[in-house]
Write an enzyme that holds these catalytic residues in place. Structure first.
Site, short mmCIF file in Angstrom:
data_model
loop_
_atom_site.label_atom_id
_atom_site.label_comp_id
_atom_site.label_asym_id
_atom_site.label_seq_id
_atom_site.Cartn_x
_atom_site.Cartn_y
_atom_site.Cartn_z
N ARG A 50 0.80 -1.23 0.00
CA ARG A 50 0.00 0.00 0.00
C ARG A 50 0.83 1.28 0.00
NH1 ARG A 50 -4.83 -1.86 3.73
NH2 ARG A 50 -3.07 -2.49 4.95
N LYS A 154 3.90 -19.28 6.88
CA LYS A 154 3.21 -19.82 8.05
C LYS A 154 2.82 -18.68 8.98
CE LYS A 154 5.45 -19.83 11.60
NZ LYS A 154 6.26 -18.68 12.01
N HIS A 184 10.42 -22.25 7.25
CA HIS A 184 11.84 -22.06 6.96
C HIS A 184 12.74 -23.05 7.69
CE1 HIS A 184 12.05 -19.58 10.62
NE2 HIS A 184 13.37 -19.64 10.53
N LYS A 188 16.55 -25.10 6.60
CA LYS A 188 17.82 -25.01 7.33
C LYS A 188 18.66 -26.23 7.00
CE LYS A 188 16.38 -22.03 10.96
NZ LYS A 188 17.16 -21.11 11.74
N ASP A 241 2.72 -20.09 16.37
CA ASP A 241 3.90 -19.44 15.79
C ASP A 241 5.00 -20.45 15.45
OD1 ASP A 241 5.52 -17.28 14.93
OD2 ASP A 241 6.51 -17.19 16.86
N HIS A 246 7.31 -25.36 12.88
CA HIS A 246 8.73 -25.70 12.96
C HIS A 246 9.01 -26.93 13.83
CE1 HIS A 246 9.10 -21.90 11.11
NE2 HIS A 246 9.29 -21.15 12.17
N LYS A 342 9.73 -17.83 24.26
CA LYS A 342 10.45 -16.58 24.03
C LYS A 342 11.02 -16.07 25.35
CE LYS A 342 8.86 -15.19 19.70
NZ LYS A 342 9.86 -15.57 18.72
N LYS A 347 19.44 -18.77 23.12
CA LYS A 347 18.81 -19.15 21.84
C LYS A 347 19.37 -20.52 21.45
CE LYS A 347 17.63 -18.79 17.33
NZ LYS A 347 16.28 -19.00 16.86
#
Ligand code: BG6
Length: 494
Positions: A50, A154, A184, A188, A241, A246, A342, A347
């Site tokens: 937009r 997704k 994704h 990997k 999510d 995943h 989260k 990580k």
């Protein structure tokens, strides 16, 4: 797989082109593929959104998205003139007509022969209306010459019923051979590494089953919060999510049978069979959580309810842990524990195969306080690698056994891995669907989590927030394993 397929001349259209996904992942991937000679001269990239941008604005947006040091001036000069921008609202027929006209002119200029890939990078709630409109306008159509493909991000739908409705619509507009449902994690290198680890070695496959494996753990642990994606996250939560897609995709690759041949249908058939064998998660086997304020890597971090775009009394889970089972001959009786969250301490995405105790313990009199059964850990992030833990006698007079690791790091192989989006966009350009989720897979994935999501929606939590940012999640997630005499494993155990 399908390395032999070439990339046809093509126009790559990004719907929702001014977003973070386009700038951070899609445009850099296309730039690198082009610089690498994987995309032919006859190509164009068209951004549609937009905002009233010009081609030049879009080009500098794309350029800013390249990581520092990744820009080769000459390669950029060859790439940038192929980028275009068409402003418009995808829900307005008149704007789509303008897009169609622009595409016709660009196709002629770059001799792309009418082949098109539409990448739907707009919010999931827009997919249905958008796909219908693209179909109605004739921008997306079935057929081989020229061909149209669509890539859909997704989460694919919000539950099984909406995924089915979306699939029916897709079937009508492009057909299954024209849709690339992107997850994704399948792009990997990890996933392919895991397949090679399982199916190109002799020693692991014979023990990869209920006789030798006590249980399996998949930890999808993130230190980041929701950042600027608060509004999106409020709609989805952790299960939609990352777990429905995943984490369950990683599970299929761990649990699947070896396909007879390595082609797209054989591979996806085996993955779908695993999903079909998973009964829906029972609410009493699941734990949910939401982060409160805390400290992550020494920095103060906000609680989820204080994040931008988040309702201050939100009950959206940012953490979930669950136990499920794969009811087939190989895995019956072996629990699979999944956790994702989260704002945790680090990580990491780790897969842990925890083996059974040896059938007879000869060394009862010995000191075994530092001994565990065999564990195989597949690390998929940062320091990607494999660690096999086994028992060894501690040298000396004391009769002691300790667990020691045998470690392998992919970095030792010396070649840099490529980002997941590069692998997957190249596959889509080549027309290879192997590492994209098939219709039945996404529907089965929803069937695993749907009853749990419904139960959670009907019974809002009263204890949120129930874990501090920088911790490893709610204590109830530890109890889920402790009840069965187990514990979370990995680089840091809790
Ligand atoms: C995305 C999720 O699909 O995957 C994000 O929407 C998550 O919430 C991300 O952070 C993780 O991907 P990666 O590649 O950074 O491990």
């Amino acid at each position: 797989m399908r390395q032999d397929r070439t990339v046809d001349p093509v126009t790559f259209i990004i719907i929702g082109a001014t977003g973070d996904l386009a700038q951070r992942l899609l445009l850099p991937a296309l730039y690198h593929l082009r610089a690498d000679g994987q995309i032919p001269d006859r190509f164009a990239v068209v951004g549609f959104s937009r905002r009233g941008w010009s081609d030049d604005t879009f080009r500098s947006f794309a350029r800013q998205g390249l990581p520092a040091g990744a820009l080769d001036a000459e390669a950029w000069e060859r790439f940038a003139p192929h980028l275009y921008f068409v402003p418009g609202d995808s829900t307005k027929a008149a704007d789509l007509t303008v897009l169609g006209q622009a595409l016709a002119a660009i196709e002629t200029r770059h001799a792309t022969g009418g082949n098109c890939i539409f990448y739907i990078a707009s919010p999931p709630s827009t997919y249905h209306a958008l796909l219908s409109a693209l179909g109605r306008q004739g921008l997306v159509r079935r057929g081989d010459r020229p061909w149209t493909r669509i890539i859909v991000e997704k989460p694919f739908g919000g539950d099984e019923a909406s995924a089915r409705a979306l699939n029916a619509l897709i079937d009508e507009v492009v057909g299954e051979s024209g849709v690339y449902r992107i997850d994704h994690y399948l792009g990997k290198e990890t996933v392919q590494n895991m397949l090679v680890f399982r199916f190109a070695n002799t020693v692991f496959e014979p023990i990869w089953n209920r006789r030798y494996v006590d249980h399996v753990q998949i930890s999808f642990v993130e230190d980041i919060g929701v950042g600027s994606r608060g509004r999106f996250y409020e709609e989805v939560g952790v299960v939609r999510d990352v777990i429905q897609n995943h984490v369950l995709q990683l599970l299929t690759v761990i649990a699947m049978e070896p396909p007879a041949v390595f082609d797209e249908e054989a591979f996806r058939n085996e993955k779908a069979k695993v999903l079909r064998a998973i009964p829906p998660v029972r609410p009493e086997h699941a734990v949910r959580g939401q982060y409160g304020a805390g400290v992550v890597h020494g920095q103060r971090a906000l609680g989820y309810r204080e994040e931008e775009g988040v309702d201050p009394s939100s009950v959206t889970p940012t953490y979930a842990a669950m136990r499920l089972s794969v009811e087939n001959w190989r895995w019956a009786g072996v629990p699979f524990y999944l956790r994702a969250g989260k704002r945790l301490a680090r990580k990491d995405t780790e897969i842990v195969i925890d083996f059974r105790q040896p059938p007879l313990m000869l060394f009862r009199e010995w000191d075994m306080t530092e001994m565990d059964p065999n564990v195989l850990i597949l690390r998929t992030t940062e320091d990607e690698g494999i660690s096999l833990q086994f028992a060894a006698r501690v040298p000396g007079h004391r009769r002691q056994i300790r667990t020691v690791p045998l470690d392998f790091s992919y970095a030792a192989m010396g070649t840099a891995e490529r980002p997941a989006y590069e692998h997957l966009l190249l596959d889509a350009l080549r027309g290879a669907q192997t590492f994209f989720a098939r219709r039945d897979e996404v529907e089965l994935q929803w069937a695993v989590v749907d009853p749990l999501l419904r139960q959670w929606a009907e019974h809002p939590p009263r204890d949120f927030p129930n874990y501090a940012a920088g911790s490893m999640g709610p204590t109830a997630a530890d109890e889920l394993l402790e009840r069965a005499g187990r514990r979370w494993r990995g680089a840091v155990d809790r």
